[in-house]
Scaffold this active site. Structure first.
Site, PDB file in Angstrom:
ATOM      1  N   ASP A 105       8.218 -16.379   7.787  1.00 40.73           N
ATOM      2  CA  ASP A 105       7.365 -15.938   8.670  1.00 40.73           C
ATOM      3  C   ASP A 105       6.227 -15.301   7.304  1.00 40.73           C
ATOM      4  O   ASP A 105       6.358 -15.483   6.020  1.00 40.73           O
ATOM      5  CB  ASP A 105       7.795 -14.180   9.409  1.00 40.73           C
ATOM      6  CG  ASP A 105       6.094 -13.848   9.876  1.00 40.73           C
ATOM      7  OD1 ASP A 105       5.439 -14.905  10.731  1.00 40.73           O
ATOM      8  OD2 ASP A 105       6.047 -12.616  10.646  1.00 40.73           O
ATOM      9  N   SER A 106       5.552 -15.403   8.423  1.00 38.51           N
ATOM     10  CA  SER A 106       3.951 -15.032   6.837  1.00 38.51           C
ATOM     11  C   SER A 106       4.621 -13.332   6.463  1.00 38.51           C
ATOM     12  O   SER A 106       3.721 -13.006   5.623  1.00 38.51           O
ATOM     13  CB  SER A 106       2.979 -14.331   7.691  1.00 38.51           C
ATOM     14  OG  SER A 106       2.741 -14.091   7.947  1.00 38.51           O
ATOM     15  N   TYR A 123      -1.499 -14.459   7.235  1.00 42.45           N
ATOM     16  CA  TYR A 123      -2.160 -16.005   7.474  1.00 42.45           C
ATOM     17  C   TYR A 123      -3.090 -16.458   8.666  1.00 42.45           C
ATOM     18  O   TYR A 123      -3.737 -17.277   8.874  1.00 42.45           O
ATOM     19  CB  TYR A 123      -1.106 -16.628   7.654  1.00 42.45           C
ATOM     20  CG  TYR A 123      -0.036 -17.259   6.691  1.00 42.45           C
ATOM     21  CD1 TYR A 123      -0.099 -16.503   5.134  1.00 42.45           C
ATOM     22  CD2 TYR A 123       1.002 -17.871   7.244  1.00 42.45           C
ATOM     23  CE1 TYR A 123       0.728 -16.927   5.156  1.00 42.45           C
ATOM     24  CE2 TYR A 123       2.012 -18.376   6.114  1.00 42.45           C
ATOM     25  CZ  TYR A 123       1.986 -17.945   5.101  1.00 42.45           C
ATOM     26  OH  TYR A 123       2.185 -18.549   3.094  1.00 42.45           O
ATOM     27  N   GLY A 124      -3.476 -15.051   9.607  1.00 49.62           N
ATOM     28  CA  GLY A 124      -4.066 -15.183  11.104  1.00 49.62           C
ATOM     29  C   GLY A 124      -5.825 -15.884  10.818  1.00 49.62           C
ATOM     30  O   GLY A 124      -6.788 -16.678  11.555  1.00 49.62           O
ATOM     31  N   CYS A 166       6.351 -17.474  13.504  1.00 54.09           N
ATOM     32  CA  CYS A 166       5.056 -17.210  12.819  1.00 54.09           C
ATOM     33  C   CYS A 166       4.358 -18.411  14.468  1.00 54.09           C
ATOM     34  O   CYS A 166       4.251 -19.355  13.467  1.00 54.09           O
ATOM     35  CB  CYS A 166       5.111 -17.484  11.712  1.00 54.09           C
ATOM     36  SG  CYS A 166       3.322 -16.664  11.132  1.00 54.09           S
ATOM     37  N   ASN A 167       4.014 -17.633  14.670  1.00 51.70           N
ATOM     38  CA  ASN A 167       2.719 -18.451  15.596  1.00 51.70           C
ATOM     39  C   ASN A 167       1.836 -19.690  14.887  1.00 51.70           C
ATOM     40  O   ASN A 167       1.267 -20.431  15.092  1.00 51.70           O
ATOM     41  CB  ASN A 167       2.348 -17.748  16.347  1.00 51.70           C
ATOM     42  CG  ASN A 167       2.536 -17.083  17.488  1.00 51.70           C
ATOM     43  OD1 ASN A 167       2.852 -17.673  18.950  1.00 51.70           O
ATOM     44  ND2 ASN A 167       3.690 -15.987  18.045  1.00 51.70           N
ATOM     45  N   THR A 168       1.192 -19.061  13.573  1.00 51.22           N
ATOM     46  CA  THR A 168       0.364 -19.079  13.858  1.00 51.22           C
ATOM     47  C   THR A 168       0.797 -20.734  12.370  1.00 51.22           C
ATOM     48  O   THR A 168      -0.152 -21.071  12.434  1.00 51.22           O
ATOM     49  CB  THR A 168      -0.111 -17.647  12.206  1.00 51.22           C
ATOM     50  OG1 THR A 168      -0.621 -16.478  12.507  1.00 51.22           O
ATOM     51  CG2 THR A 168      -1.793 -18.700  11.651  1.00 51.22           C
ATOM     52  N   GLU A 217       1.402  -4.117   9.911  1.00 47.55           N
ATOM     53  CA  GLU A 217       1.753  -4.743   7.933  1.00 47.55           C
ATOM     54  C   GLU A 217       1.898  -3.724   7.238  1.00 47.55           C
ATOM     55  O   GLU A 217       2.912  -3.048   6.201  1.00 47.55           O
ATOM     56  CB  GLU A 217       0.790  -5.569   7.524  1.00 47.55           C
ATOM     57  CG  GLU A 217       1.692  -7.306   7.595  1.00 47.55           C
ATOM     58  CD  GLU A 217       3.012  -7.669   7.339  1.00 47.55           C
ATOM     59  OE1 GLU A 217       2.716  -7.495   6.051  1.00 47.55           O
ATOM     60  OE2 GLU A 217       3.287  -8.392   8.375  1.00 47.55           O
ATOM     61  N   CYS A 236       2.163 -13.504  18.331  1.00 50.08           N
ATOM     62  CA  CYS A 236       1.904 -13.113  17.499  1.00 50.08           C
ATOM     63  C   CYS A 236       3.852 -11.934  17.289  1.00 50.08           C
ATOM     64  O   CYS A 236       3.679 -11.272  18.175  1.00 50.08           O
ATOM     65  CB  CYS A 236       1.093 -12.308  16.433  1.00 50.08           C
ATOM     66  SG  CYS A 236       0.458 -11.859  15.297  1.00 50.08           S
ATOM     67  N   HIS A 243       4.380 -10.607  15.436  1.00 50.72           N
ATOM     68  CA  HIS A 243       4.445  -8.815  15.234  1.00 50.72           C
ATOM     69  C   HIS A 243       4.532  -8.350  16.355  1.00 50.72           C
ATOM     70  O   HIS A 243       4.445  -6.828  16.242  1.00 50.72           O
ATOM     71  CB  HIS A 243       3.469  -8.620  14.085  1.00 50.72           C
ATOM     72  CG  HIS A 243       2.999  -9.027  11.875  1.00 50.72           C
ATOM     73  ND1 HIS A 243       3.390 -10.751  12.522  1.00 50.72           N
ATOM     74  CD2 HIS A 243       3.111  -8.022  11.274  1.00 50.72           C
ATOM     75  CE1 HIS A 243       3.595 -10.458  10.958  1.00 50.72           C
ATOM     76  NE2 HIS A 243       2.740  -9.151  10.628  1.00 50.72           N
TER      77      HIS A 243
HETATM   78  N1  DGL Z   1       3.262 -12.960  12.414  1.00 45.99           N
HETATM   79  C1  DGL Z   1       2.331 -14.285  12.180  1.00 45.99           C
HETATM   80  C2  DGL Z   1       2.581 -15.325  13.801  1.00 45.99           C
HETATM   81  O1  DGL Z   1       2.828 -14.598  14.409  1.00 45.99           O
HETATM   82  C3  DGL Z   1       0.900 -13.818  12.084  1.00 45.99           C
HETATM   83  C4  DGL Z   1       1.284 -12.746  11.338  1.00 45.99           C
HETATM   84  C5  DGL Z   1       0.020 -13.570   9.840  1.00 45.99           C
HETATM   85  O2  DGL Z   1      -1.815 -13.048  10.377  1.00 45.99           O
HETATM   86  O3  DGL Z   1       0.348 -13.905   8.586  1.00 45.99           O
HETATM   87  O4  DGL Z   1       0.838 -15.661  14.102  1.00 45.99           O
END
Ligand code: DGL
Length: 281
Positions: free
Chosen positions: A17-18, A49-50, A80-82, A165, A199, A201
């Site tokens: 994950d990011s 990453y988003g 991580c979805n992104t 975060e 996401c 998170h």
């Molecule tokens: N946890 C990441 C997701 O599922 C996103 C976090 C990010 O923006 O880095 O998209």
């Protein structure tokens, strides 16, 4: 670029994950399959990453996958979805055939899309996710491929990852942003009955999300869905399953200072862990 064509040794399952969000997926995977060995890698130094471009998310994710391959992983989950939205397909189509044809990288969007069409009664589904995931339209595309009668509405929640975060997910400031984005989603279509937390998170914000979703609207966290889907994948791919090492351990790596990672990760996982630093390039 390194290649892993000749290396057939078994290895741990890699979870990437990011930042910390993938820990919510790791936790559920280990609950369901405690027998395997795992490596978690969080790119905490470069999170979030988003808000980043396709090119940058792809490049960062590719570096992480190659690092996990170099650590011995044969199977990597982009928790991580992104990264799943912006990098998975290119890694699967372009990189794997060249550098690691018998290794696999899986994401979190497909398993969620496969399930949601069987849950919604109104056939109207909401997605709360990062700006990157929403702009990619990945959920809409995946869900409509599988369930053409389902309508998908997305709302980007750019403040939610920073809140998590920075461990502000319990604060009154978080209430403001959770409510704002949920209201905006429901204003698009009041008949939405199922909302994907797109996401990794967001499960940390689940109490507040439940508080602000209208009665009868179900929030869908991905941890258990991804864990079930991984179990199913391993059952269908014995050639991969037999190359996953066992022992139940998880080793944690971060691109940030380990002390920082450990302090926050321990809150996410509700237990103390140790971590080491890696650099990605
Ligand atoms: N946890 C990441 C997701 O599922 C996103 C976090 C990010 O923006 O880095 O998209």
């Amino acid at each position: 670029m390194p290649n892993f064509i000749a290396d057939h040794r078994p290895g741990p399952i890699g979870i990437f994950d990011s930042g910390y969000g993938g820990l919510t997926i790791l936790d559920e995977i280990r609950r369901l399959m405690p027998e395997y060995e795992y490596i978690y890698l969080g790119d905490n130094a470069r999170t979030p990453y988003g808000t980043r471009s396709f090119e940058v998310v792809y490049e960062f994710t590719r570096q992480a996958v190659l690092k996990l391959f170099a650590m011995g992983c044969r199977l990597v989950i982009l928790a991580c979805n992104t990264a799943s939205a912006k990098a998975l397909r290119t890694i699967q189509m372009r990189d794997l055939p060249v550098v690691a044809p018998d290794r696999r990288v899986l994401g979190v969007i497909r398993p969620t899309a496969e399930l949601v069409g069987n849950l919604t009664r109104t056939r109207k589904v909401g997605v709360l996710a990062t700006a990157g995931t929403i702009q990619s339209h990945s959920y809409k595309l995946e869900i409509c491929k599988l369930f053409p009668d389902v309508k998908v509405y997305g709302e980007a929640c750019p403040m939610w990852v920073p809140l998590v975060e920075n461990r502000e997910y319990d604060s009154p400031g978080a209430d403001y942003f959770v409510r704002k984005n949920i209201d905006a989603l429901m204003a698009q279509e009041p008949d939405i009955d199922t909302v994907i937390l797109g996401c990794t998170h967001y499960p940390l914000l689940l109490d507040k999300i439940r508080r602000y979703l209208p009665e009868g609207v179900t929030p869908l966290s991905q941890g258990a869905i991804v864990a079930e889907s991984l179990r199913d994948y391993l059952a269908r791919h014995p050639e991969m399953e037999t190359r996953c090492t066992r022992g139940g351990d998880c080793t944690f790596y971060t691109t940030e200072l380990p002390e920082k990672f450990v302090a926050s990760a321990s809150v996410f996982l509700q237990k103390k862990i140790t971590a080491s630093r890696v650099t990605l390039e």
